[in-house]
Design a protein around this motif. Structure first.
Motif, PDB file in Angstrom:
ATOM      1  N   UNK A  53       0.851  -1.129  -0.130  1.00 38.30           N
ATOM      2  CA  UNK A  53       0.062  -0.180   0.013  1.00 38.30           C
ATOM      3  C   UNK A  53       0.809   1.236  -0.289  1.00 38.30           C
ATOM      4  N   UNK A  54       1.917   1.322   0.614  1.00 36.62           N
ATOM      5  CA  UNK A  54       2.769   2.341   0.920  1.00 36.62           C
ATOM      6  C   UNK A  54       3.448   2.577  -0.312  1.00 36.62           C
ATOM      7  N   UNK A  55       4.068   1.800  -1.010  1.00 34.04           N
ATOM      8  CA  UNK A  55       4.688   1.560  -2.305  1.00 34.04           C
ATOM      9  C   UNK A  55       3.861   2.108  -3.342  1.00 34.04           C
ATOM     10  N   UNK A  60       2.260   6.296  -7.008  1.00 32.45           N
ATOM     11  CA  UNK A  60       1.183   7.244  -7.541  1.00 32.45           C
ATOM     12  C   UNK A  60       1.352   8.640  -7.663  1.00 32.45           C
ATOM     13  N   UNK A  61       1.882   9.218  -6.349  1.00 32.60           N
ATOM     14  CA  UNK A  61       2.326  10.449  -6.211  1.00 32.60           C
ATOM     15  C   UNK A  61       3.480  10.769  -6.907  1.00 32.60           C
ATOM     16  N   UNK A  62       4.497   9.755  -7.241  1.00 32.37           N
ATOM     17  CA  UNK A  62       5.648  10.096  -8.236  1.00 32.37           C
ATOM     18  C   UNK A  62       5.245  10.073  -9.439  1.00 32.37           C
ATOM     19  N   UNK A  63       4.546   9.247  -9.850  1.00 30.15           N
ATOM     20  CA  UNK A  63       4.107   9.178 -11.275  1.00 30.15           C
ATOM     21  C   UNK A  63       3.178  10.404 -11.634  1.00 30.15           C
ATOM     22  N   UNK A  64       2.338  10.795 -10.900  1.00 29.55           N
ATOM     23  CA  UNK A  64       1.456  11.962 -11.061  1.00 29.55           C
ATOM     24  C   UNK A  64       2.405  13.403 -11.122  1.00 29.55           C
ATOM     25  N   UNK A  82       2.816   3.381  -9.885  1.00 31.17           N
ATOM     26  CA  UNK A  82       1.887   2.600  -8.740  1.00 31.17           C
ATOM     27  C   UNK A  82       2.235   1.144  -9.029  1.00 31.17           C
ATOM     28  N   UNK A  83       2.134   0.560  -9.938  1.00 28.58           N
ATOM     29  CA  UNK A  83       2.557  -0.801 -10.265  1.00 28.58           C
ATOM     30  C   UNK A  83       3.764  -1.231  -9.731  1.00 28.58           C
ATOM     31  N   UNK A  84       4.843  -0.474  -9.961  1.00 33.82           N
ATOM     32  CA  UNK A  84       6.235  -0.954  -9.642  1.00 33.82           C
ATOM     33  C   UNK A  84       6.362  -0.769  -8.084  1.00 33.82           C
ATOM     34  N   UNK A  85       5.634   0.220  -7.501  1.00 36.97           N
ATOM     35  CA  UNK A  85       5.673   0.391  -5.998  1.00 36.97           C
ATOM     36  C   UNK A  85       4.857  -0.966  -5.432  1.00 36.97           C
TER      37      UNK A  85
END
Length: 177
Positions: A53-55, A60-64, A82-85
């Motif tokens: 969940x944290x990843x 998500x925020x990094x990608x945005x 998000x998928x990588x995290x």
């Protein structure tokens, strides 16, 4: 509650710092292709240390951030990060402080998955089919430099995780103050 806010602020600060450093590295090395993907390192390591969940939320925020500032479409990089995290978080049970091999392997494979997603959605669908050229001249050098930077940065993330992000909460009764 206070610990949760501090954890969110520290994570947000790390994401912002990683984005600023990655952007400045890209601008400094505009002729060179291989620049480290610091946002991917942040996403993979936070997923690896803190869970799926944290990843995912970190990714998500990094990608945005990447989508808003550099992307053509909002959501493509957010989905990939998000998928990588998330997949980095699947290996949380293998987290050992002494071993640096697993985070290196995770970042290497995460960078490969990131580059394959970018190739598929940005190049392959536009009929640019020379995969071997893109792999040897763009993907592979980026994967190597990102993995090398992970070797340097991992210990900092580990110390931050141990000292700040995982503080043990003491059970205190409200009338014991």
């Amino acid at each position: 509650m206070k610990h949760r806010i501090i954890k969110i602020l520290i994570t947000g600060g790390i994401i912002t710092l990683s984005f600023a450093l990655q952007s400045s590295f890209s601008l400094l090395n505009y002729r060179s292709v291989a620049t480290p993907n610091l946002l991917l390192i942040t996403t993979c390591i936070f997923g690896f240390m803190r869970g799926c969940n944290y990843g995912s939320v970190t990714g998500l925020f990094c990608g945005l951030l990447v989508d808003i500032f550099f992307g053509d479409v909002i959501g493509l990089y957010a989905l990939i990060y998000m998928y990588v995290g998330f997949f980095g978080g699947l290996f949380k049970k293998m987290f050992y402080s002494d071993h640096v091999f697993m985070p290196l392997l995770l970042v290497f494979s995460g960078d490969f998955a990131y580059n394959m997603g970018c190739y598929t959605f940005r190049l392959l669908l536009r009929n640019k089919l020379d995969f071997s050229y893109y792999f040897w001249n763009i993907f592979f050098p980026e994967m190597i430099i990102t993995t090398f930077v992970t070797l340097i940065v991992y210990k900092l993330f580990y110390l931050l995780n141990e000292k700040v992000l995982t503080q043990k909460q003491e059970n205190k009764l409200s009338f014991d103050r």
